[in-house]
Every structure is written in C-alpha cells, then in structure tokens.
Write a protein that holds these residues in place. Sequence first.
Motif, short mmCIF file in Angstrom:
data_model
loop_
_atom_site.label_atom_id
_atom_site.label_comp_id
_atom_site.label_asym_id
_atom_site.label_seq_id
_atom_site.Cartn_x
_atom_site.Cartn_y
_atom_site.Cartn_z
N ASN A 1 44.71 61.17 -12.59
CA ASN A 1 44.29 60.57 -11.32
C ASN A 1 42.79 60.35 -11.39
N TYR A 2 42.34 59.10 -11.17
CA TYR A 2 40.92 58.76 -11.25
C TYR A 2 40.25 58.65 -9.88
N GLY A 3 40.98 59.04 -8.84
CA GLY A 3 40.33 59.44 -7.61
C GLY A 3 40.16 58.47 -6.48
N TRP A 4 40.22 57.17 -6.73
CA TRP A 4 39.94 56.24 -5.64
C TRP A 4 41.05 56.30 -4.60
N PRO A 5 40.71 56.41 -3.29
CA PRO A 5 39.38 56.52 -2.70
C PRO A 5 39.02 57.96 -2.30
N VAL A 6 39.71 58.93 -2.88
CA VAL A 6 39.45 60.33 -2.52
C VAL A 6 38.04 60.73 -2.93
N VAL A 7 37.64 60.29 -4.13
CA VAL A 7 36.26 60.51 -4.59
C VAL A 7 35.66 59.17 -4.97
N SER A 8 34.35 59.06 -4.82
CA SER A 8 33.67 57.82 -5.18
C SER A 8 32.17 58.05 -5.16
N TYR A 9 31.46 57.31 -5.99
CA TYR A 9 30.01 57.32 -5.98
C TYR A 9 29.46 56.17 -5.12
N GLY A 10 30.34 55.43 -4.47
CA GLY A 10 29.90 54.30 -3.67
C GLY A 10 30.23 54.45 -2.20
N ILE A 11 29.75 53.51 -1.40
CA ILE A 11 30.04 53.45 0.03
C ILE A 11 30.66 52.10 0.33
N ASN A 12 31.13 51.93 1.56
CA ASN A 12 31.74 50.68 1.95
C ASN A 12 30.70 49.58 2.07
N TYR A 13 31.17 48.33 2.02
CA TYR A 13 30.25 47.20 2.09
C TYR A 13 29.50 47.13 3.41
N ASN A 14 30.08 47.70 4.45
CA ASN A 14 29.40 47.70 5.75
C ASN A 14 28.47 48.89 5.92
N GLY A 15 28.30 49.68 4.86
CA GLY A 15 27.38 50.81 4.91
C GLY A 15 28.01 52.13 5.28
N LYS A 16 29.27 52.13 5.67
CA LYS A 16 29.92 53.38 6.08
C LYS A 16 30.38 54.17 4.86
N ILE A 17 30.34 55.48 5.00
CA ILE A 17 30.77 56.36 3.93
C ILE A 17 32.30 56.34 3.82
N ILE A 18 32.80 56.16 2.60
CA ILE A 18 34.24 56.19 2.36
C ILE A 18 34.70 57.62 2.16
N THR A 19 33.94 58.36 1.38
CA THR A 19 34.22 59.76 1.13
C THR A 19 32.91 60.45 0.80
N THR A 20 32.81 61.71 1.16
CA THR A 20 31.62 62.48 0.81
C THR A 20 31.78 63.15 -0.54
#
Length: 468
Positions: A350-369
């Motif tokens: 399992n490579y994690g998306w979207p449970v883990v990520s080094y990025g944020i959403n395009y609107n600036g909101k955090i997807i995951t911490t």
Amino acid sequence: MIKGKTFLVMGVAGAVALLSFNWQKNTGGKSSDPEKNYQEYCAGCHGAQMNAFADRKWKYGNSAEDLFKSIKFGNKDDGMPAFAQTFSDAEIKALADYILKGIANVDRYNFNQKPKSDLFETENGKIKLEKVFGDAKNVWGMAFLPGGEILATDKSGVLYLVTEDDKSKKINGVPAVRFGGQGGLMDVLLHPDFAKNKTIYLSYSKPHASNNNLQTTAIFKAVFSGDALQSGKDIFVAQPYTSTRHHYGSRMVFGKDGMLYFSVGERGNERENPQSLENGLGKIHRIGADGEIPKDNPFYNRKNADQSIYSYGHRNPQGLALNPFTQQLWEHEHGPRGGDEINIIKKGANYGWPVVSYGINYNGKIITTLTAKEGIENPIFYWNPSIAPSGMAFVNSDVYKGWKGNLLVGSLRFQYLNRCVVKDGKIVKEELLFKNIGRVRDVRQAPNGYVYLAVEGEGIYKLLPQQK
C-alpha cells in the motif's frame, strides 16, 4: 484546526499553522529549537515538510522581516494570531529563518529564459538536442522497433511510425479513444518477443459503449503489420468507468517475470478508489501477455478483490520503469500540490494515497497531516513543489559520460528533464537539464543506448553528446 473548523490563510500569515485557542496561554511546551517549534505549532495544518508553503503567492511578503512581523503580530483578517506572547523575538526570528530555509528549493525552478540554441551545457559536457520527429502535436509514448524506427503515440488518437530519416506515417487499426482532459491515446509498448510475434500494446482512455459521459483506462493488444494493427483487442479494462477525464495513469512495462505491469490512476476520486481493493483505480496491475491474471497475484484469492492488482494506494502514476541493474519495478506518480513521489513497487504493498502524502490540496487545504504510517510504503524520494513528472527511464549505456545508472524523469510543469543520481536504491543528487525546453511527456533509452525525449507541441528529440 479549531474545533473542527479549518482556516485557510493565503499569505505570509499562513507561514505558521493556526493553533487551538489556548496557544498563547500554553507557552510551557515551546522549545528553543525552531524545528521542534515548527513541528509542534505548525505542521498539523501545514504539513511536516512545509507542504503548504511551496506553491503560494505570499500576500504579505516572504522576506525574513515579513515573516517575523506576521508571526509576532499576526493578521486578524486572515485568522492569524499574534505570537508575541508565545515566543521571544529570537525564537520568532529562528522560526522565520527555518521556514525560509525549508522552502528555498522552490527558487531552483524559476527558469527565466527559453533556450537560444539546440546545444545545452550539462555537468558532464555539452549535449545537442536533435529533433527527429515533429509531425505529432502531443507525443505521449514511444517504443523502438528492432530496425531503429519509432512507434509514437499522439494523445489525439494517432499512432505514428517514425523512420530514421524523420519521415512518418500513420498506422491504422488503433482503437477509438476518448480524447479530452488528460485522456487519449497514451503509452505504447513492444512485446519482449516482438521480433518474432510483432505484438504491441497500447494504453488509452476507453469510452463507455453506451454512456458517453463515462470512460476508463484500457490496455489494447494487437499485431503490428506494415502500416496497420491487426487482430486488435482489449486485454484489460479498468473498472469502474467514471465521468472524470483525468488521472488515467497508463504507463506499461514488462517485468523480469514476463508479466505486463501497468498503472491506472485513481480518476480523481481519492476517498473511494485508491485504498479499495474492490476496484481497479489507483493501482499498479499485473497480468499475463495475453491478459490472463496470474494466480500468484497478491489479492487473487481475496474475496471481492480485483485480482489483477499488484499494489495500491496510488494517485496518478505516469512513470514506470524496470531498473536494469536490480530488476526492481520503479514508479513515479503525481502528488497533489506538492508530494510527487518515486516508489519502488512491492507485491501487495500500500503506497498510502490519500492516507499519507507530502502534498496538500490545490485549494490549499490539508489532505492529511501524515507523511508516514505503519503498514504503508514510504516513497524513496519526493518533490516539493510538484514538478509534474511524466516518463521515466534508467540509463544503462555508456553513451553519456557519468549517466550510467541514473534515472531520468520528465517534468511537465517546469519543462525540463530531471537527472536523478541513484546510489544504493536512493536518489542522492539531481541535475536539471534542458530548462524551458517544453513539457517533457516521455523519456526513453533506445536499444542503441541513446536517450529520446517526447516534448509536447514539439515532437521527439534525440540527445547527442558532443565531443570536447
């Protein structure tokens, strides 16, 4: 995060995450270490790797002085509290410096000038880009025939045969594609025994037979004969079809086991698709050369699982390559805003998306911490800001001085070729090549050892090292 309400701060105010209401009262937990202060006070909303800062327009300036003022005095209109009572001036200055240092890598992609010639300086000498094909508007994938010709896909739905004298012809028998958004005719791959069986594979966005609003990723197999494809048929169709027209994935490669591996994007529905084993979206798949599903696939015997899945938790993988030195399968995928990844693919992982990520959403909101979690494979490398990677090739020839063993990745966003120096399975160095050449969609090493680039709107280039 304040009692379930998230504030999106669109300026330097966003350089420090919003804390709970007792931030200014609870000062006992702060540290003199700016990294620890950042992780405790900022990372929860803006990412442990400063994800939210990499791609932003700084409303109140981004100098050390600007950040100092915003952190100390806050900005009520943007919901930014003042931290004058939380940190000393020295601690605020250290935190501002820490933030600036963490986002400094963004500036390396600010390429101001278009190329003025076809000669480019690199760390290992000059390289000339020689255009060998310019008829297609949007080359997506390339494959090299034994005689030196190139099969090139155009996203619009055309397959070209390109000869060494820069002549080309269109090949008939290509399946009908859903051209639009990120979809169309995508990758092309030869069967490992192509010299005998003339078999090729195409990945494409397949329209639904009865609902014009739906499409999906499909793999097409055919026999290449002269100027046509014969006996063509789909050997894989990702389920379910969706109405979105992005994140198709679509890279293909044969593994050392003779199986066909290919990527399928999560089609923009990250909350349902990539973590579910009951659909084929957001996955790396593994099938036989004729489409049969191997019984040793990791989820073959799991109830309700898609049996062709090899790994899951992917976003939009547009790079897939077999490492010729280790025979491992390497993959890269588009992250959201920040967090493009390079992964080494493992069976059933399992490579994690979207449970883990080094990025944020395009609107600036955090997807995951979270950037890591038990049971999820970590990337071996990630880009922040996103470079929008596409195409992937290992160099195992001696044509280019100092490149043997390197990994090459195209950048759509910043329009260059990324040379990754690999050591012990890790990326230890990068070189940014051919800056502003155009959106690099694909990169391949031909059997003759030369590297070729597919650049959107331009065509295909051959990389020619120049003698000193």
